[in-house]
Scaffold this active site. Structure first.
Site, PDB file in Angstrom:
ATOM      1  N   ALA A  88       0.059   9.278  -3.435  1.00 52.81           N
ATOM      2  CA  ALA A  88      -0.324   7.890  -3.637  1.00 52.81           C
ATOM      3  C   ALA A  88      -0.514   7.208  -2.292  1.00 52.81           C
ATOM      4  O   ALA A  88       0.294   7.393  -1.376  1.00 52.81           O
ATOM      5  CB  ALA A  88       0.735   7.142  -4.445  1.00 52.81           C
ATOM      6  N   CYS A  89      -1.605   6.472  -2.190  1.00 54.69           N
ATOM      7  CA  CYS A  89      -1.739   5.570  -1.047  1.00 54.69           C
ATOM      8  C   CYS A  89      -1.285   4.206  -1.563  1.00 54.69           C
ATOM      9  O   CYS A  89      -0.585   4.108  -2.557  1.00 54.69           O
ATOM     10  CB  CYS A  89      -3.169   5.540  -0.529  1.00 54.69           C
ATOM     11  SG  CYS A  89      -4.358   4.832  -1.688  1.00 54.69           S
ATOM     12  N   MET A  90      -1.716   3.159  -0.940  1.00 56.02           N
ATOM     13  CA  MET A  90      -1.222   1.839  -1.336  1.00 56.02           C
ATOM     14  C   MET A  90      -1.745   1.389  -2.689  1.00 56.02           C
ATOM     15  O   MET A  90      -1.082   0.655  -3.415  1.00 56.02           O
ATOM     16  CB  MET A  90      -1.611   0.818  -0.261  1.00 56.02           C
ATOM     17  CG  MET A  90      -0.950  -0.530  -0.438  1.00 56.02           C
ATOM     18  SD  MET A  90      -1.279  -1.589   0.958  1.00 56.02           S
ATOM     19  CE  MET A  90      -0.529  -3.093   0.361  1.00 56.02           C
TER      20      MET A  90
END
Length: 479
Positions: free
Chosen positions: A25-27
């Site tokens: 997951a990124c932001m």
């Protein structure tokens, strides 16, 4: 939102556990590596609860937004049996520009409503004119200072008069440019819009202003002479838009054989009468209302009005309503306008960015989250110079509470800007670059007000705006 159920649906639509090679997951996005893209049902994934969009890259990127994406990953990786954070193009190494862009797009999609789209068109009309407005405003401000300090010694010098003419010309004929851009932005012919805008320019040669047998031409209803300047920029803006709509309606029903000649003729005749009898009075009325409201907020409410305007500005930006202010700034910087070309609103609104910077510094000092610290470190220098998008979209807005405390703190700078009667002679810049456009002699008071915004944003956020649990929820906990 049931994150476990969402994860189970995603796993099924992604082709099952055996088709997944990585999850991270990124932001804002769940990034999933897949073996065979043909087994993935992209259209159904877009319909899963909470999914805001899907992007195909080296990994499949499923957009959930800040906070939610980490909760989805917490359930998803349990189903895949794969460790977190192994997506090839994902994760913690995202730069501030990418995060800012993604969050801005999410915010824009969230508030992409008809009103926001309409105001975006209004803003586009003036954005193309900003280079001229900025330069002409600076010329007018600098020349006024020179005239006062030299007691008009250069007034008769040709080169000085030439420079002053450049500053005068833009605002004298700005309604024509506004009408032109308005017509084009709304799908009409720019030339017809320019003619509509010309109705807002006072010229002795205008037939409507002619004196016949020592009598002026009187208009119906009002039984008064025509005053082109009364409608101002707003009348030019509305007229340009109306001409565009009218032109499209007429062309839709006009036979092709005579369209080229008759359509524009009818637009000018019908549109001209409507502009004269309806749009000009409407523009004049709206102008009076706008200046009355601003005058009340600035003169009657004083520091309270300055506080409210500054503290409330970035929430308007967040939902896309700030674009309504674009024509107002142009009106305020018009030397022939009610304020004499001095924009008293812009310095107050500039303080909103100062509150964001102060909040960023407070977050940097208190948080232990390395990813957030990295984003703040990259955002503060440009934020000080007036580019506030990285701080707002990558830091404070995703956290919620920090955005609120930044706005509350910025109000102190706005109150001080109102108290010190700060004004600008132009627009187009913010932050410390605002020193270039404030009224000559107000540079030090401007810095003082900006420092107050920094301090307000810092103190309110430091004591009330830092939630480490929320920070880790949004940015993840880096090992």
């Amino acid at each position: 939102m049931d994150y476990k159920q969402v994860s189970e649906e995603l796993l099924l639509l992604l082709g099952g556990k055996d088709n997944i090679t990585s999850n991270a997951a990124c932001m804002t996005r769940l990034r999933v590596g897949v073996k065979d893209l043909s087994k993935v049902d992209l259209e159904q994934i877009k319909k899963v609860e909470g999914v805001l969009g899907v992007v195909e890259s080296n990994t499949l990127q499923i957009v959930f937004g800040p906070g939610k994406v980490n909760k989805v990953l917490d359930e998803f990786y349990k189903l895949t049996g794969l460790p977190k954070g192994q997506a090839e193009d994902g994760g913690s190494g995202e730069d501030i520009q990418t995060v800012t862009r993604e969050n801005k797009e999410l915010q824009k999609a969230k508030y992409d409503k008809p009103v926001q789209r309409f105001l975006k068109k209004i803003a586009n009309i003036f954005v193309a004119l900003l280079p001229g407005i900025i330069a002409a405003g600076l010329i007018n401000g600098i020349c006024n200072v020179i005239n006062v300090s030299t007691h008009g010694a250069l007034a008769g010098v040709w080169w000085f008069a030439c420079i002053r003419t450049m500053g005068w010309a833009l605002f004298a004929y700005l309604p024509i440019l506004v009408g032109y851009n308005a017509a084009r932005e709304f799908g009409g012919s720019g030339a017809l819009g320019a003619i509509a805008g010309a109705m807002s320019i006072s010229n002795a040669g205008m037939p409507l202003l002619a004196v016949i047998q020592e009598k002026q031409i009187l208009l119906p209803i009002t039984n008064a002479p025509f005053n082109p300047a009364s409608g101002g920029l707003l009348a030019a803006l509305i007229a340009g838009m109306f001409f565009a709509v009218l032109e499209k309606r007429i062309r839709k029903h006009m036979p092709d054989l005579i369209d080229t000649f008759i359509s524009p003729l009818l637009v000018l005749i019908i549109g001209g009468i409507v502009a004269l009898l309806v749009i000009q009075p409407l523009g004049a009325g709206l102008t009076k209302v706008i200046f009355a409201v601003l005058s009340f907020a600035y003169e009657k409410m004083g520091v309270v009005g300055g506080y409210i305007l500054s503290a409330g500005f970035l929430p308007l930006v967040a939902v896309g309503l700030h674009q309504a202010l674009t024509p107002i700034h142009a009106m305020l910087n018009d030397p022939a306008g009610a304020t004499g070309g001095i924009n008293y609103l812009l310095p107050i609104l500039m303080m909103a960015g100062g509150g964001q910077v102060g909040a960023g510094i407070a977050l940097y000092m208190k948080t232990k989250n390395k990813k957030l610290k990295r984003y703040i470190r990259d955002s503060i220098p440009v934020g000080i110079l007036g580019i506030g998008e990285p701080m707002m979209y990558a830091v404070t807005l995703p956290l919620g509470r920090s955005f609120l405390t930044a706005c509350i703190g910025s109000g102190f700078g706005g109150a001080l800007a109102a108290l010190l009667h700060l004004g600008t002679v132009s627009q187009g810049v913010s932050g410390l670059f605002g020193l270039l456009i404030v009224k000559p002699g107000q540079q030090l008071p401007f810095i003082i007000a900006m420092l107050a915004a920094y301090a307000g944003g810092f103190l309110v956020t430091y004591f009330f705006g830092v939630d480490e649990n929320r920070i880790n929820e949004v940015y993840g906990e880096e090992e």
